[in-house]
Scaffold this motif. Structure first.
Motif, PDB file in Angstrom:
ATOM      1  N   ALA A  34       0.832  -1.203   0.000  1.00 31.58           N
ATOM      2  CA  ALA A  34       0.000   0.000   0.000  1.00 31.58           C
ATOM      3  C   ALA A  34       0.867   1.254   0.000  1.00 31.58           C
ATOM      4  O   ALA A  34       0.526   2.255  -0.638  1.00 31.58           O
ATOM      5  N   LEU A  35       2.003   1.195   0.697  1.00 30.06           N
ATOM      6  CA  LEU A  35       2.905   2.344   0.709  1.00 30.06           C
ATOM      7  C   LEU A  35       3.565   2.534  -0.656  1.00 30.06           C
ATOM      8  O   LEU A  35       3.884   3.655  -1.033  1.00 30.06           O
ATOM      9  N   GLY A  36       3.767   1.455  -1.391  1.00 34.32           N
ATOM     10  CA  GLY A  36       4.293   1.550  -2.747  1.00 34.32           C
ATOM     11  C   GLY A  36       3.319   2.278  -3.665  1.00 34.32           C
ATOM     12  O   GLY A  36       3.716   3.044  -4.543  1.00 34.32           O
ATOM     13  N   PHE A  37       2.020   2.046  -3.440  1.00 37.55           N
ATOM     14  CA  PHE A  37       0.989   2.751  -4.203  1.00 37.55           C
ATOM     15  C   PHE A  37       1.064   4.254  -3.963  1.00 37.55           C
ATOM     16  O   PHE A  37       1.063   5.052  -4.896  1.00 37.55           O
ATOM     17  N   VAL A  38       1.157   4.629  -2.699  1.00 34.48           N
ATOM     18  CA  VAL A  38       1.237   6.052  -2.354  1.00 34.48           C
ATOM     19  C   VAL A  38       2.536   6.656  -2.884  1.00 34.48           C
ATOM     20  O   VAL A  38       2.546   7.769  -3.416  1.00 34.48           O
ATOM     21  N   GLY A  39       3.617   5.908  -2.786  1.00 36.96           N
ATOM     22  CA  GLY A  39       4.901   6.386  -3.295  1.00 36.96           C
ATOM     23  C   GLY A  39       4.889   6.596  -4.796  1.00 36.96           C
ATOM     24  O   GLY A  39       5.439   7.582  -5.293  1.00 36.96           O
ATOM     25  N   ALA A  40       4.274   5.681  -5.528  1.00 35.00           N
ATOM     26  CA  ALA A  40       4.187   5.821  -6.981  1.00 35.00           C
ATOM     27  C   ALA A  40       3.331   7.030  -7.356  1.00 35.00           C
ATOM     28  O   ALA A  40       3.644   7.759  -8.302  1.00 35.00           O
ATOM     29  N   LEU A  41       2.270   7.262  -6.623  1.00 36.68           N
ATOM     30  CA  LEU A  41       1.402   8.411  -6.879  1.00 36.68           C
ATOM     31  C   LEU A  41       2.142   9.719  -6.622  1.00 36.68           C
ATOM     32  O   LEU A  41       2.077  10.652  -7.440  1.00 36.68           O
ATOM     33  N   ILE A  42       2.875   9.794  -5.538  1.00 36.16           N
ATOM     34  CA  ILE A  42       3.637  11.006  -5.230  1.00 36.16           C
ATOM     35  C   ILE A  42       4.772  11.207  -6.233  1.00 36.16           C
ATOM     36  O   ILE A  42       5.054  12.336  -6.653  1.00 36.16           O
TER      37      ILE A  42
END
Length: 59
Positions: A34-42
């Motif tokens: 889930a943190l990878g998702f947020v990181g990719a979005l940022i």
């Protein structure tokens, strides 16, 4: 003169495009992290901001 600049200036599109790119990459990563998702979005948002800054200096 301003209306011609608005038509030709598409640097703001880079922000939306980068965000959508980050969203697409994040959806691939989402089942694993889930943190990878947020990181990719940022990261996509940051890339769009960098591209828009480069494009705005060319005009």
């Amino acid at each position: 003169m301003d209306s011609q600049r608005e038509i030709k200036d598409r640097s703001s599109w880079a922000i939306g495009g980068g965000t959508l790119l980050g969203l697409g990459m994040g959806l691939v990563i989402l089942p694993y992290s889930a943190l990878g998702f947020v990181g990719a979005l940022i990261a996509g948002l940051g890339l769009g901001l960098i591209i828009s800054a480069i494009l705005s200096t060319r005009c």
